[in-house]
Every structure is written in structure tokens, then in C-alpha cells.
Design a protein around this motif. Structure first.
Motif, PDB file in Angstrom:
ATOM      1  N   LEU A  82    -108.868  13.895  23.099  1.00  0.00           N
ATOM      2  CA  LEU A  82    -107.439  14.004  22.809  1.00  0.00           C
ATOM      3  C   LEU A  82    -107.128  13.598  21.376  1.00  0.00           C
ATOM      4  N   ASP A  83    -107.928  12.716  20.824  1.00  0.00           N
ATOM      5  CA  ASP A  83    -107.734  12.288  19.442  1.00  0.00           C
ATOM      6  C   ASP A  83    -108.218  13.360  18.450  1.00  0.00           C
ATOM      7  N   ILE A  84    -109.385  13.951  18.731  1.00  0.00           N
ATOM      8  CA  ILE A  84    -109.984  14.925  17.812  1.00  0.00           C
ATOM      9  C   ILE A  84    -109.378  16.315  17.979  1.00  0.00           C
ATOM     10  N   PRO A  86    -110.645  19.208  19.620  1.00  0.00           N
ATOM     11  CA  PRO A  86    -111.578  20.281  19.253  1.00  0.00           C
ATOM     12  C   PRO A  86    -111.080  21.637  19.763  1.00  0.00           C
ATOM     13  N   THR A  87    -111.776  22.683  19.381  1.00  0.00           N
ATOM     14  CA  THR A  87    -111.434  24.018  19.882  1.00  0.00           C
ATOM     15  C   THR A  87    -111.550  24.067  21.398  1.00  0.00           C
ATOM     16  N   GLN A  88    -112.608  23.447  21.904  1.00  0.00           N
ATOM     17  CA  GLN A  88    -112.912  23.533  23.333  1.00  0.00           C
ATOM     18  C   GLN A  88    -113.505  22.222  23.817  1.00  0.00           C
ATOM     19  N   VAL A  89    -113.157  21.849  25.031  1.00  0.00           N
ATOM     20  CA  VAL A  89    -113.832  20.753  25.718  1.00  0.00           C
ATOM     21  C   VAL A  89    -114.492  21.336  26.959  1.00  0.00           C
ATOM     22  N   THR A  90    -115.768  20.982  27.167  1.00  0.00           N
ATOM     23  CA  THR A  90    -116.509  21.434  28.345  1.00  0.00           C
ATOM     24  C   THR A  90    -116.760  20.226  29.234  1.00  0.00           C
ATOM     25  N   LEU A  91    -116.215  20.264  30.438  1.00  0.00           N
ATOM     26  CA  LEU A  91    -116.321  19.141  31.357  1.00  0.00           C
ATOM     27  C   LEU A  91    -117.624  19.230  32.139  1.00  0.00           C
ATOM     28  N   VAL A  92    -118.435  18.163  32.040  1.00  0.00           N
ATOM     29  CA  VAL A  92    -119.763  18.128  32.666  1.00  0.00           C
ATOM     30  C   VAL A  92    -119.852  16.856  33.510  1.00  0.00           C
ATOM     31  N   PRO A  93    -120.252  16.965  34.783  1.00  0.00           N
ATOM     32  CA  PRO A  93    -120.274  15.788  35.658  1.00  0.00           C
ATOM     33  C   PRO A  93    -121.546  14.960  35.525  1.00  0.00           C
ATOM     34  N   ASP A  94    -121.849  14.504  34.324  1.00  0.00           N
ATOM     35  CA  ASP A  94    -123.075  13.744  34.096  1.00  0.00           C
ATOM     36  C   ASP A  94    -122.991  12.332  34.660  1.00  0.00           C
ATOM     37  N   ALA A  95    -124.068  11.902  35.292  1.00  0.00           N
ATOM     38  CA  ALA A  95    -124.227  10.476  35.564  1.00  0.00           C
ATOM     39  C   ALA A  95    -124.557   9.786  34.242  1.00  0.00           C
ATOM     40  N   GLU A  96    -124.209   8.507  34.123  1.00  0.00           N
ATOM     41  CA  GLU A  96    -124.408   7.807  32.857  1.00  0.00           C
ATOM     42  C   GLU A  96    -125.875   7.745  32.461  1.00  0.00           C
ATOM     43  N   ASP A  97    -126.789   7.705  33.459  1.00  0.00           N
ATOM     44  CA  ASP A  97    -128.210   7.573  33.153  1.00  0.00           C
ATOM     45  C   ASP A  97    -128.939   8.917  33.135  1.00  0.00           C
ATOM     46  N   ALA A  98    -128.198  10.028  33.184  1.00  0.00           N
ATOM     47  CA  ALA A  98    -128.846  11.342  33.196  1.00  0.00           C
ATOM     48  C   ALA A  98    -129.510  11.620  31.856  1.00  0.00           C
ATOM     49  N   ILE A  99    -130.752  12.108  31.895  1.00  0.00           N
ATOM     50  CA  ILE A  99    -131.448  12.469  30.660  1.00  0.00           C
ATOM     51  C   ILE A  99    -130.781  13.684  30.033  1.00  0.00           C
ATOM     52  N   THR A 100    -130.427  14.633  30.881  1.00  0.00           N
ATOM     53  CA  THR A 100    -129.710  15.822  30.437  1.00  0.00           C
ATOM     54  C   THR A 100    -128.861  16.309  31.604  1.00  0.00           C
ATOM     55  N   SER A 101    -127.994  17.267  31.355  1.00  0.00           N
ATOM     56  CA  SER A 101    -127.134  17.780  32.425  1.00  0.00           C
ATOM     57  C   SER A 101    -128.000  18.406  33.517  1.00  0.00           C
ATOM     58  N   PHE A 121    -105.439  18.218  28.791  1.00  0.00           N
ATOM     59  CA  PHE A 121    -106.045  18.907  27.650  1.00  0.00           C
ATOM     60  C   PHE A 121    -105.207  20.120  27.236  1.00  0.00           C
ATOM     61  N   LYS A 122    -104.730  20.860  28.213  1.00  0.00           N
ATOM     62  CA  LYS A 122    -103.951  22.057  27.899  1.00  0.00           C
ATOM     63  C   LYS A 122    -102.618  21.700  27.234  1.00  0.00           C
ATOM     64  N   ARG A 123    -102.031  20.584  27.632  1.00  0.00           N
ATOM     65  CA  ARG A 123    -100.803  20.130  26.971  1.00  0.00           C
ATOM     66  C   ARG A 123    -101.050  19.852  25.495  1.00  0.00           C
ATOM     67  N   ASN A 124    -102.309  19.546  25.174  1.00  0.00           N
ATOM     68  CA  ASN A 124    -102.674  19.233  23.794  1.00  0.00           C
ATOM     69  C   ASN A 124    -103.319  20.419  23.079  1.00  0.00           C
ATOM     70  N   GLY A 125    -103.239  21.595  23.673  1.00  0.00           N
ATOM     71  CA  GLY A 125    -103.711  22.802  23.013  1.00  0.00           C
ATOM     72  C   GLY A 125    -105.213  22.938  22.923  1.00  0.00           C
ATOM     73  N   ILE A 126    -105.946  22.306  23.849  1.00  0.00           N
ATOM     74  CA  ILE A 126    -107.411  22.346  23.829  1.00  0.00           C
ATOM     75  C   ILE A 126    -107.907  23.278  24.935  1.00  0.00           C
ATOM     76  N   ARG A 127    -108.678  24.284  24.561  1.00  0.00           N
ATOM     77  CA  ARG A 127    -109.276  25.178  25.552  1.00  0.00           C
ATOM     78  C   ARG A 127    -110.267  24.400  26.417  1.00  0.00           C
ATOM     79  N   THR A 128    -110.230  24.648  27.720  1.00  0.00           N
ATOM     80  CA  THR A 128    -111.038  23.856  28.642  1.00  0.00           C
ATOM     81  C   THR A 128    -111.994  24.736  29.435  1.00  0.00           C
ATOM     82  N   SER A 129    -113.251  24.286  29.496  1.00  0.00           N
ATOM     83  CA  SER A 129    -114.289  24.975  30.257  1.00  0.00           C
ATOM     84  C   SER A 129    -114.900  23.988  31.254  1.00  0.00           C
TER      85      SER A 129
END
Length: 237
Positions: A82-84, A86-101, A121-129
Motif C-alpha cells: 500500500l505504501d509503494i 506497484p503496478t501489480q500485487v500477486t497474492l501467494v499463500p506462503d508459509a513463513e518457512d517455505a523455501i519457495t512457493s 488494493f483496488k481502492r488504491n489503484g493496484i492490480r491484483t492477481s
């Protein structure tokens, strides 16, 4: 043409392994864009083992193409995006200890949470995936959340394709078509490489963007970063 967004996490991993600022993440992002890359992707994690939260801020003024920030929408991540903006935010359900998605969202189970986050995110004009597995019910759920796009999690396709199983593309193609029918844009990523990207692109309807990091950076060790970026662009035409 499908856009190529280059994930620079591995550049940050290499930098962090030695301390200092070599390789220079910001310069690499600039170079990738100069070489023809059409986006920069980062995936900061809570332990900052590769991309640091400060990197996200430092990249903002130099990414003149598309800026995609991936991650699990925990409070710190939400604040960052919300501060930055970006063009797009991609929501990924990572566990904190995951090596990769390693999995996409269950969009039915987490519907309420995803709707709340996406609306902000949409209220802030950020495309969401939303990062999703190639399952038709999950795609239907994604459409209900209000997301703009899905990102198909392509690890299973990539694994099967190396074994010669080209039919592994079928569920991805069906999900992409359903997404289009539901007015969702289609992105894809994870384990896509020079070996499989052309076949994937040719068989996925409406593919807007791929996000590639690990394979692209690994291939660049042998072939050179500028060369590899353009090899991907040629295969995505």
C-alpha cells in the motif's frame, strides 16, 4: 505477445550470501529492462533471506516497466504494498518457512479474507492477481474475490513436461479459458524455463504475463543475462 516479468530474488540471494552490494540488485533490474524485459518481480519474505523490504522501496523509482510484488498478505506485506503502490500485487499463500512457493490459494475457503484484501488494493489503484493451482473450482472462486487476474502455479506442468508428458498442459489450458470467460486476466509462473516456455505459451489462451526467476538467472550463468532475456522474449512472441 506475452509479457516477461523477471523475478530478481536470486540476484538478492547472491548478494546477501556475501554481504555488501555485489551483484547490485538495482543495476540488474535496470539492465533487465534495458535488455527488453517488460517487468520486474520481487517476492519479499518475512525473514528477508533474499529480497529485503528496503529493496522494494529502492526498486520503485527505477522500475519503469511493470512492477510486480508477490507475497503472503500478512500485515507487514500489506503495509509495504500500500505504501509503494506497484503496478501489480500477486497474492501467494506462503508459509513463513517455505523455501519457495508450493501451492496456490483455496479461493473458496479463504474467500472472505481475499475479498477484504483485494478490495483494499483496488481502492488504491493496484492490480491484483491470485496465485492458484489449475483447478476449475478455484478459478471460479478467484473470480468472485474481485481479483483482476490469476497466476497459474506451473510447477506440476514443468515437472511433467520434463518427463515427456505434454498432456500436463491440459488443465492449465482449461483453467485459462475459464478465467477468460469470467473476465480474469491470466498470468503464470514457477519453474517455467527456456525448455518449456514456448510450448506453454502456444497452448495457453490469453496468456498476458509470465514471471520467471530461478530458471532465467540459472540459465544466464551459462548464456548471459541479456542473451537469455531475449531468448525468452523470442519464445513468447
Amino acid at each position: 505477445m506475452t509479457k516477461l516479468s523477471v523475478n530478481v530474488n536470486k540476484i538478492a540471494t547472491l548478494r546477501n550470501s556475501r554481504g555488501g552490494n555485489t551483484p547490485n540488485l538495482i543495476q540488474v533490474a535496470i539492465d533487465i529492462q534495458n535488455f527488453g524485459g517488460q517487468g520486474i518481480t520481487i517476492h519479499p519474505r518475512p525473514d528477508e533471506r533474499h529480497i529485503r523490504y528496503q529493496d522494494a522501496y529502492d526498486l520503485k523509482p527505477v522500475v519503469v516497466t511493470e512492477y510486480n510484488i508477490e507475497g503472503n498478505p500478512v500485515p507487514k506485506f500489506l503495509d509495504l504494498v500500500l505504501d509503494i503502490k506497484p503496478t501489480q500485487v500477486t497474492l501467494v499463500p506462503d508459509a513463513e518457512d517455505a523455501i519457495t512457493s508450493n501451492a496456490g490459494w483455496d479461493t473458496k475457503k479463504h474467500m472472505g479474507f481475499l475479498k477484504e484484501v483485494i478490495s483494499e488494493f483496488k481502492r488504491n489503484g493496484i492490480r491484483t492477481s491470485i496465485f492458484v493451482d489449475p483447478v476449475l473450482d478455484i478459478i471460479e472462486g478467484a473470480a468472485t474475490t474481485g481479483a483482476d487476474r490469476i497466476e497459474l502455479y506451473t510447477e506440476e506442468f514443468a515437472s511433467e513436461y520434463t518427463k515427456g508428458n505434454s498432456e500436463a498442459i491440459i488443465p492449465y489450458a482449461k483453467c485459462a479459458q475459464l478465467a477468460i470467460d469470467l473476465n480474469l486476466g491470466v498470468n503464470a509462473g514457477h519453474d517455467l524455463s527456456l525448455d518449456n516456455i514456448k510450448f506453454f505459451k502456444e497452448n495457453i489462451p490469453g496468456l498476458l504475463e509470465v514471471s520467471i526467476g530461478h530458471a532465467l538467472i540459472s540459465e544466464s550463468i551459462y548464456l548471459g543475462l541479456e542473451n537469455v532475456v531475449n531468448m525468452y522474449l523470442n519464445r513468447l512472441k
